[in-house]
Write a protein that holds these residues in place. Structure first.
Motif, PDB file in Angstrom:
ATOM      1  N   ASP A   1       3.063  26.388  11.677  1.00 13.33           N
ATOM      2  CA  ASP A   1       1.836  26.676  11.118  1.00 13.33           C
ATOM      3  C   ASP A   1       2.218  27.257   9.967  1.00 13.33           C
ATOM      4  N   LEU A   2       2.016  26.567   8.785  1.00  8.79           N
ATOM      5  CA  LEU A   2       2.191  27.202   7.172  1.00  8.79           C
ATOM      6  C   LEU A   2       0.930  27.335   6.410  1.00  8.79           C
ATOM      7  N   SER A   3      -0.218  27.745   7.169  1.00  8.09           N
ATOM      8  CA  SER A   3      -1.241  27.663   6.548  1.00  8.09           C
ATOM      9  C   SER A   3      -1.329  28.942   5.552  1.00  8.09           C
ATOM     10  N   ASP A   4      -0.646  30.013   5.812  1.00  7.42           N
ATOM     11  CA  ASP A   4      -0.658  31.124   4.921  1.00  7.42           C
ATOM     12  C   ASP A   4       0.634  31.875   5.253  1.00  7.42           C
ATOM     13  N   GLY A   5       1.658  31.135   4.522  1.00  6.84           N
ATOM     14  CA  GLY A   5       3.164  31.510   4.810  1.00  6.84           C
ATOM     15  C   GLY A   5       3.793  30.997   6.230  1.00  6.84           C
ATOM     16  N   VAL A   6       4.776  31.909   6.644  1.00  8.46           N
ATOM     17  CA  VAL A   6       5.225  31.184   8.183  1.00  8.46           C
ATOM     18  C   VAL A   6       4.752  32.225   9.092  1.00  8.46           C
ATOM     19  N   ARG A   7       4.188  31.658  10.042  1.00  7.25           N
ATOM     20  CA  ARG A   7       3.670  32.388  11.194  1.00  7.25           C
ATOM     21  C   ARG A   7       4.803  32.918  12.045  1.00  7.25           C
ATOM     22  N   VAL A   8       4.825  34.102  12.464  1.00  7.56           N
ATOM     23  CA  VAL A   8       5.963  34.683  13.346  1.00  7.56           C
ATOM     24  C   VAL A   8       5.576  35.602  14.409  1.00  7.56           C
ATOM     25  N   ASP A   9       6.360  36.020  15.377  1.00  7.16           N
ATOM     26  CA  ASP A   9       5.898  36.797  16.460  1.00  7.16           C
ATOM     27  C   ASP A   9       6.337  38.095  16.110  1.00  7.16           C
ATOM     28  N   GLU A  10       6.069  38.975  16.895  1.00  8.47           N
ATOM     29  CA  GLU A  10       6.359  40.605  16.530  1.00  8.47           C
ATOM     30  C   GLU A  10       7.820  40.751  16.549  1.00  8.47           C
ATOM     31  N   TYR A  11       8.681  39.683  16.710  1.00  9.48           N
ATOM     32  CA  TYR A  11       9.978  40.005  16.541  1.00  9.48           C
ATOM     33  C   TYR A  11      10.528  39.258  15.245  1.00  9.48           C
TER      34      TYR A  11
ATOM     35  N   SER B   1      13.456  46.178  18.777  1.00  3.59           N
ATOM     36  CA  SER B   1      11.984  46.611  18.971  1.00  3.59           C
ATOM     37  C   SER B   1      11.252  45.650  18.171  1.00  3.59           C
ATOM     38  N   ARG B   2       9.900  45.943  18.636  1.00  2.00           N
ATOM     39  CA  ARG B   2       9.000  44.807  17.922  1.00  2.00           C
ATOM     40  C   ARG B   2       8.623  45.539  16.382  1.00  2.00           C
ATOM     41  N   ILE B   3       7.864  44.848  15.687  1.00  2.00           N
ATOM     42  CA  ILE B   3       7.451  45.371  14.419  1.00  2.00           C
ATOM     43  C   ILE B   3       6.473  46.747  14.646  1.00  2.00           C
ATOM     44  N   GLY B   4       6.892  47.639  13.922  1.00  2.00           N
ATOM     45  CA  GLY B   4       6.183  48.846  13.941  1.00  2.00           C
ATOM     46  C   GLY B   4       5.865  49.432  12.552  1.00  2.00           C
ATOM     47  N   TYR B   5       5.425  48.615  11.674  1.00  2.00           N
ATOM     48  CA  TYR B   5       5.479  49.021  10.231  1.00  2.00           C
ATOM     49  C   TYR B   5       4.308  49.680   9.820  1.00  2.00           C
ATOM     50  N   PHE B   6       4.351  50.818   9.168  1.00  2.00           N
ATOM     51  CA  PHE B   6       3.231  51.688   8.698  1.00  2.00           C
ATOM     52  C   PHE B   6       3.262  51.247   7.129  1.00  2.00           C
ATOM     53  N   PRO B   7       2.061  50.516   6.815  1.00  2.00           N
ATOM     54  CA  PRO B   7       2.060  50.180   5.409  1.00  2.00           C
ATOM     55  C   PRO B   7       1.603  51.299   4.506  1.00  2.00           C
TER      56      PRO B   7
ATOM     57  N   THR C   1      10.808  44.310   7.257  1.00  2.00           N
ATOM     58  CA  THR C   1      10.877  42.949   8.179  1.00  2.00           C
ATOM     59  C   THR C   1      12.069  42.243   8.007  1.00  2.00           C
ATOM     60  N   GLY C   2      12.721  42.484   6.978  1.00  2.00           N
ATOM     61  CA  GLY C   2      14.189  41.852   6.651  1.00  2.00           C
ATOM     62  C   GLY C   2      15.079  42.416   7.616  1.00  2.00           C
ATOM     63  N   ASP C   3      15.087  43.788   7.772  1.00  2.00           N
ATOM     64  CA  ASP C   3      15.962  44.417   8.999  1.00  2.00           C
ATOM     65  C   ASP C   3      15.748  43.710  10.247  1.00  2.00           C
ATOM     66  N   LEU C   4      14.283  43.867  10.580  1.00  2.00           N
ATOM     67  CA  LEU C   4      13.988  43.222  11.947  1.00  2.00           C
ATOM     68  C   LEU C   4      14.623  41.962  12.260  1.00  2.00           C
ATOM     69  N   ALA C   5      14.016  41.224  11.287  1.00  2.00           N
ATOM     70  CA  ALA C   5      14.586  39.759  11.364  1.00  2.00           C
ATOM     71  C   ALA C   5      16.051  39.596  11.647  1.00  2.00           C
ATOM     72  N   GLY C   6      16.801  40.289  10.877  1.00  2.00           N
ATOM     73  CA  GLY C   6      18.385  40.320  10.920  1.00  2.00           C
ATOM     74  C   GLY C   6      18.652  40.829  12.286  1.00  2.00           C
TER      75      GLY C   6
END
Ligand SMILES: Cc1cc2nc3c(=O)[nH]c(=O)nc-3n(C[C@H](O)[C@H](O)[C@H](O)COP(=O)(O)OP(=O)(O)OC[C@H]3O[C@@H](n4cnc5c(N)ncnc54)[C@H](O)[C@@H]3O)c2cc1C
Length: 421
Positions: free
Chosen positions: A274-284, A342-348, A323-328
Motif C-alpha cells: 500500500d503506497l497510497s501515501d508513503g509506505v504503510r507500516v505497523d506499530e513496530y 516496544s511499539r511506537i510511542g511518539y510524542f509529536p 522512527t529510525g531508532d524503532l525500525a532499527g
C-alpha cells in the motif's frame, strides 16, 4: 521489477561469513538512526546504506535556518557528518550517489542505479520525500518554471541566488516557505508569498484563526502575503513574465515553490504494498507481510498512538529520529538480536522560527474541534501567545508563539498535561 533470473550479476553476494546483510535505502537521518540502533543492539550484521545524494547524513532542517556564509565550503558549513560508533570495521558501508531503482521484496533483492544487485537479509526503507511541484502547472500557466528546496544542492543554489536577488516570490505558506521568506529577508530581499489554497501560514496544522493571525503578522513585518484568487493571478503573471531560467545567467528575481512533498516510493512498485501515501507500516515500523522489512522517517505511514491508531505520516526531524531508532531495533530483534522492541510511542512536537518569531507545536492540533487562547493575544504573537487545541473539551494539541520566553512556563505546563493525557 524483473525476476531474479533477469537481473545482472550479483556483485554483492549474501553474507558468506554467516553475518546477516542489511540494506538501508536512504542516507538521511532516519536511515542513519536505523543503522545506529542496529549496531547498538550488537547485531553481528553488515549494514549498507544506499543514498542517491553524494553526501553522508546532514542536518536538513539547517538548510533554511540561518544565513550561512557564502563560500565554496557551504557543504562543510551545513553538513553534519554524524559519526556511528562501532562502524570503523566493516559493519557499516556507505554507497553514496547510488540510487536503488527497484526492489523485489519476495526474493530480497535491490536493483541499483550502477547495474548491480544487492541481496539482503533485512531492509530498512528510509527514502524520505521530495518536493511537490506546480499545483497550478496544469496548462493554466504555460511557462512552468520553479525552484524547490530539499537537498544541499538546492540550498547552495538558493543561498547564492538570494545574495544576488532583489525580490523573491514564494509559492506556499508551510514551514519551508515561511523559513525561506525569513531567510530571504535576512538577505535583504523583497518577499512575496502566494498561497492560493489557504488563508494563512500553517493553516492545515494550526487552524484558520491562528493561521490568519500569522498571515497578518507577516504583512506587518514587510512581507507581501497574497491568498486566494489574487495569489493565483499573480502566480500566472510571475511565471509568464519572469521565468527562472534552468540554465544561463540568473536574473535578480527568484521564484521558489514550497507546496508540500511526495514520498519516494516508486522504487517499491510491483511488490503489492500500500503506497497510497508513503509506505504503510505497523506499530513496530514493519512493512507487512515481509518480516524483515521496516520503514522509517518521512516516508513511513504508521498507526498514530495519538489518534487511536489512525494512519499518519509526519515530516519532522524528531519523528525521523524516533522512527529510525524503532525500525532499527525492530529489525535487529527480527534477526535475533536485542530484546523485543516496544511499539511506537511518539510524542509529536516541532518548532520553527520565522522572522525571529519562534513557533512551537505539540500534540496533534489537526484533530481539534475548537481552540482557546490560554495566554497572550493572537494579534501580537511576538509578545507571546499560547493556544490550546481541544476535541470534545479535551486537549489534543498546543502551540506557542513568542519572540522571547514570556509564556514558556505556561506552555511547559500545557505540554505536561498533554503528555499525561
Ligand atoms: C528545508 C527544510 C527544512 C526543514 N525544517 C525542519 C524543521 O525545522 N523541523 C523539523 O522537525 N523538520 C524539518 N524538516 C523536515 C526534516 O528535515 C525531515 O523530516 C527529515 O529530514 C526526514 O528524514 P528522512 O531520513 O526520513 O528523509 P530524508 O532526509 O529525505 O532522507 C532520505 C534520503 O533518501 C534518498 N533517497 C530517496 N530515494 C532513494 C533511492 N531510491 N535510493 C537511494 N536513496 C534514495 C533521498 O535523496 C534522501 O537523501 C525540514 C525539511 C526541509 C527540506
Amino acid at each position: 521489477m524483473p525476476s531474479a533470473s533477469d537481473l545482472p550479476e550479483i556483485v554483492m553476494p549474501p553474507a558468506v561469513d554467516g553475518r546477516p546483510l542489511i540494506g538501508i535505502v536512504g542516507s538521511g537521518i532516519a536511515g542513519l538512526r536505523a543503522a545506529k540502533a542496529i549496531l547498538k543492539c550488537e547485531a553481528d550484521a553488515r549494514i549498507v546504506i544506499f543514498g542517491d545524494e553524494d553526501h553522508r547524513t546532514y542536518n536538513r532542517p539547517g538548510l533554511t535556518k540561518k544565513r550561512y556564509p557564502l563560500s565554496d565550503a557551504l557543504d562543510m558549513t551545513i553538513a553534519e557528518d554524524v559519526k556511528v560508533h562501532g562502524a570503523e570495521n566493516d559493519a557499516l558501508t556507505w554507497r553514496l550517489g547510488t540510487r536503488v531503482q527497484a526492489a523485489d521484496l519476495r526474493d530480497r533483492i535491490l536493483r541499483l542505479s550502477t547495474g548491480e544487485t544487492f541481496e539482503y537479509d533485512g531492509l530498512v526503507i528510509a527514502s524520505g520525500v521530495r518536493p511537490r511541484t506546480s499545483v497550478w502547472g496544469d496548462g493554466e500557466c504555460e511557462l512552468h518554471t520553479h525552484r524547490t528546496l530539499r537537498g544541499l544542492g538546492d540550498a547552495r543554489y538558493i543561498h547564492h541566488r538570494l545574495q544576488a536577488s532583489d525580490k523573491v516570490t514564494l509559492v506556499g505558506a508551510g514551514f519551508v516557505a515561511c523559513e525561506l521568506a525569513s531567510l530571504a529577508r535576512e538577505y535583504g530581499c523583497e518577499v512575496i508569498m502566494l498561497e492560493a489554497l489557504r488563508r494563512g501560514p500553517f493553516e492545515s496544522v494550526l487552524g484558520e484563526r491562528v493561521s490568519m493571525a500569522l498571515g497578518r503578522w507577516l504583512v506587518q513585518h514587510g512581507i507581501t502575503f497574497l491568498t486566494g484568487d489574487s495569489a493565483k493571478e499573480l502566480l500566472c503573471d510571475v511565471r509568464a513574465s519572469n521565468p527562472v531560467p534552468s540554465s544561463g545567467p540568473p536574473g535578480r528575481s527568484l521564484f521558489i515553490e514550497a507546496i508540500g512533498s511526495v514520498p519516494n516510493v516508486e522504487w517499491l512498485h510491483g511488490n503489492g504494498l500500500d503506497l497510497s501515501d508513503g509506505v504503510r507500516v505497523d506499530e513496530y515500523m514493519r512493512v507487512s507481510p515481509w518480516p524483515n522489512v521496516f520503514a522509517a522517517g518521512d516516508v513511513a505511514r504508521y498507526p498514530d498512538p495519538w489518534t487511536a491508531g489512525n494512519l499518519t505520516r509526519m515530516e519532522f526531524w524528531k519523528n525521523a529520529i524516533d522512527t529510525g531508532d524503532l525500525a532499527g531495533r525492530s529489525l535487529a530483534s527480527a534477526l535475533g538480536y536485542g530484546s523485543v522492541t516496544s511499539r511506537i510511542g511518539y510524542f509529536p512536537s516541532m518548532s520553527t522560527e520565522v522572522l525571529g518569531l519562534r513557533i512551537q507545536i505539540a500534540g496533534n492540533p489537526k484533530m481539534s474541534d475548537s481552540m482557546e487562547t490560554v495566554c497572550g493575544d493572537l494579534d501580537q504573537p511576538d509578545q507571546g501567545v499560547v493556544v490550546a487545541y481541544l476535541r470534545e473539551g479535551a486537549m489534543v494539541g498546543a502551540a506557542y508563539m513568542d519572540k522571547g520566553a514570556r509564556f514558556n512556563s505556561a506552555y511547559i505546563k500545557l505540554l505536561k498535561s498533554l503528555r499525561g493525557r
